[in-house]
Design a protein around this motif. Sequence first.
Motif, mmCIF file in Angstrom:
data_model
loop_
_atom_site.group_PDB
_atom_site.id
_atom_site.type_symbol
_atom_site.label_atom_id
_atom_site.label_comp_id
_atom_site.label_asym_id
_atom_site.label_seq_id
_atom_site.Cartn_x
_atom_site.Cartn_y
_atom_site.Cartn_z
ATOM 1 N N GLU A 182 0.823 -1.212 0.000
ATOM 2 C CA GLU A 182 0.000 0.000 0.000
ATOM 3 C C GLU A 182 0.854 1.258 0.000
ATOM 4 N N LYS A 183 1.972 1.228 0.721
ATOM 5 C CA LYS A 183 2.858 2.393 0.772
ATOM 6 C C LYS A 183 3.444 2.701 -0.607
ATOM 7 N N VAL A 184 3.896 1.680 -1.309
ATOM 8 C CA VAL A 184 4.460 1.873 -2.651
ATOM 9 C C VAL A 184 3.378 2.368 -3.599
ATOM 10 N N LYS A 185 2.246 1.738 -3.552
ATOM 11 C CA LYS A 185 1.118 2.132 -4.408
ATOM 12 C C LYS A 185 0.745 3.596 -4.155
ATOM 13 N N ASN A 186 0.628 3.987 -2.893
ATOM 14 C CA ASN A 186 0.292 5.374 -2.555
ATOM 15 C C ASN A 186 1.376 6.345 -2.997
ATOM 16 N N ALA A 187 2.637 5.977 -2.824
ATOM 17 C CA ALA A 187 3.741 6.853 -3.239
ATOM 18 C C ALA A 187 3.709 7.093 -4.739
#
Length: 171
Positions: free
Chosen positions: A149-154
Amino acid sequence: MIESNKNQSESYVIMRNGLCFEVKREITEKPTLIMLNRKLFRKITENEIYLKVLSYSDFKVAGVSKSYYYYALEKLKEINLIRDRKINFKLVVSYFYDNKDKLIKIDPAFIFIGKNYMCIFDSRRRCNMEYELLAELGIEDGRNTNLYEKVKNALFNMINKYLTTGVINVI
């Protein structure tokens, strides 16, 4: 599941979610966001020659014949991935036109340029990335269970930033 390829002229890491290539080509001072239609995006990312030409500014280092190297280079210039012999993007995003909804939609497939590497990945798959990439995306703890989720959001925050500043090429 990370495996290095050291037998060929290029250096890359095979990851569960894609490929990371070493980049020896310069990057422009103000790289842009480039949106490529799904078919063209796949043509680039599934062809090792195009990836080598993106990565290396010399056909000898890339391990590609001179004629094929310059053919691929011209194609990459036509779609604005390379300008003045430099990489012209920070992020390439795949998109498609949804005929049913009459909308342009973003595929979760990306090419991201870091300081010395280029990563091609699909955010629909679970992430297994090197810490250097995570740091450039502003993600400090790569061991967290919410890494996907962090990578996707970034990445989507990066897309949003480019969309609001108007520095974008759609091809």
